[in-house]
Scaffold this active site. Structure first.
Site, PDB file in Angstrom:
ATOM      1  N   CYS A 229       0.859  -1.189   0.000  1.00  0.00           N
ATOM      2  CA  CYS A 229       0.000   0.000   0.000  1.00  0.00           C
ATOM      3  C   CYS A 229       0.894   1.237   0.000  1.00  0.00           C
ATOM      4  O   CYS A 229       2.098   1.130  -0.226  1.00  0.00           O
ATOM      5  CB  CYS A 229      -0.938  -0.010   1.196  1.00  0.00           C
ATOM      6  N   ALA A 230       0.325   2.399   0.257  1.00  0.00           N
ATOM      7  CA  ALA A 230       1.124   3.628   0.159  1.00  0.00           C
ATOM      8  C   ALA A 230       2.192   3.693   1.248  1.00  0.00           C
ATOM      9  O   ALA A 230       3.354   3.955   0.977  1.00  0.00           O
ATOM     10  CB  ALA A 230       0.222   4.847   0.226  1.00  0.00           C
TER      11      ALA A 230
END
Ligand SMILES: [Fe+2]
Length: 378
Positions: A73-74
């Protein structure tokens, strides 16, 4: 079932060595479309985190049975959550990427290019998450770095391991796609920071002028770094011939494409320079030179061990950007239908000129996303 973490360094090694890996990216679709982990052996699936919050089954259905999966994810948080759900459903070998895409964007993999004369060495630092390449010339206990990224600690650690002292940091041009670490690193070690004066008209700090005719030496004069004025990407863009064998082309020439005039507003002015550099200046150089660019765009440009390079003679045969004979057509291709400018490019240029001083977190944010320096971008 427990989940395991994997570092950007470990993932980079797998990608560069063409090891198969399966990634579940849980960022939203637009971020994924803009920029993701890529590689010849990478199988990647995008299912946004919000679609998995209540029900993990879409992820379970998409991940091939028995395969290791790395959830990404980020920053890290949502990937841990999703990885845990997958593991709880009974799957084994579930990993999450430590530090998420932020770490991926910042990791540099040093790839040895070759030996240089007199026991010297040349390294290419592959910033695989962003497609940026920087270089370190080492000889007789001295080092010079070209197109330094802002993650200066990774070069420092490498220099320490090699037992070398920094003499010079050099930028081929004023960068618009990433923040240069050249000035900060030079300051820290009392080294000189060299920049093409034509790109430096607005800089707010002292620097050494990088000019053709003023050769730079590393390692007690054993390795010559010869600047070649090669405008077109910017007005100051300068290439280097290192040890009479390697041609560092900056953002002028890539392995499978060519650079673009860096700023939309000046593309019309600089396109003539670009053509002159690619079709005349470089043409006069030895075809045996090994081209080492400042960027790569596609996974196919990564060669053995991740090295990005090509013989100049071969590029003249195979690179489409070097085979546009008609000048009008060339002008059209490099000025029309260009991909979007890199994210935050104005702020990045201002940072590189010393006009603004964003903190580390702001610098990270400014650099997120792919580089868009080439004409033939995806
Ligand atoms: Fe550039």
């Amino acid at each position: 079932m427990t989940i395991q973490k994997i570092t950007a360094k470990e993932v980079a090694k797998m990608v560069l060595h063409n090891e198969e890996l399966c990634i579940l990216d849980v960022r939203n679709e637009s971020d994924f479309k803009d920029w993701k982990i890529e590689g010849n052996s990478v199988e990647i699936i995008n299912i946004p985190y919000f679609d998995l919050l209540d029900d993990i089954s879409p992820a379970l259905e998409s991940i091939p049975d028995g395969k290791n999966v790395i959830v990404v994810c980020a920053k890290e948080g949502s990937s841990i959550f999703v990885a845990e759900q997958i593991a709880e459903a009974g799957r084994s070998n579930v990993f999450y990427l430590e530090g998420g895409m932020k770490s991926w964007s910042e990791y540099l993999e040093p790839v040895r290019v070759a030996d240089l004369s007199g026991g010297g060495e040349l390294y290419q630092f592959v910033r695989i998450g962003k497609g940026c390449l920087s270089y370190m010339v080492i000889s007789n206990g001295e080092a010079a770095i070209i197109d330094t990224s802002r993650m200066i600690d990774q070069y420092e650690q490498f220099m320490q391991e090699k037992g070398v002292k920094l003499l010079h940091t050099i930028d081929t041009h004023l960068h618009a796609d990433h923040i240069s670490g050249g000035r900060a690193l030079a300051q820290k070690y009392g080294a000189t920071y060299l920049l093409p004066p034509k790109d430096a008209t607005e800089v707010t700090f002292d620097y050494e002028k990088l000019e053709e005719g003023k050769d730079i030496y590393v390692g007690n004069e054993t390795i010559k770094v010869q600047p070649i004025y090669s405008p077109g990407h910017t007005i100051g863009s300068t290439s280097f011939i290192i040890d009479n064998k390697y041609l560092l082309t900056g953002d002028i020439l890539f392995v499978e494409s060519i650079g673009r005039p860096d700023l939309a507003g000046l593309a019309e002015d600089w396109v003539g320079d670009l053509r002159e550099t690619l079709y005349s200046r470089y043409k006069d150089l030895s075809e045996a030179l090994i081209v080492l660019p400042a960027h790569f765009g596609k996974g196919t440009e990564l060669g053995e061990r991740g090295l990005v390079s090509g013989r100049l003679g071969a590029l003249y045969k195979e690179n489409p950007g070097l085979n546009i004979q008609n000048e009008g057509e060339f002008r059209k291709i490099v000025t029309e239908n260009l991909p979007p400018q890199p994210n935050s490019y104005q702020e990045i240029r201002q940072t590189n000129m010393g006009k603004i001083n964003p903190n580390k977190e702001e610098q990270r944010e400014m650099e997120i996303g792919p580089n868009r320096c080439a004409v033939h971008d995806k």
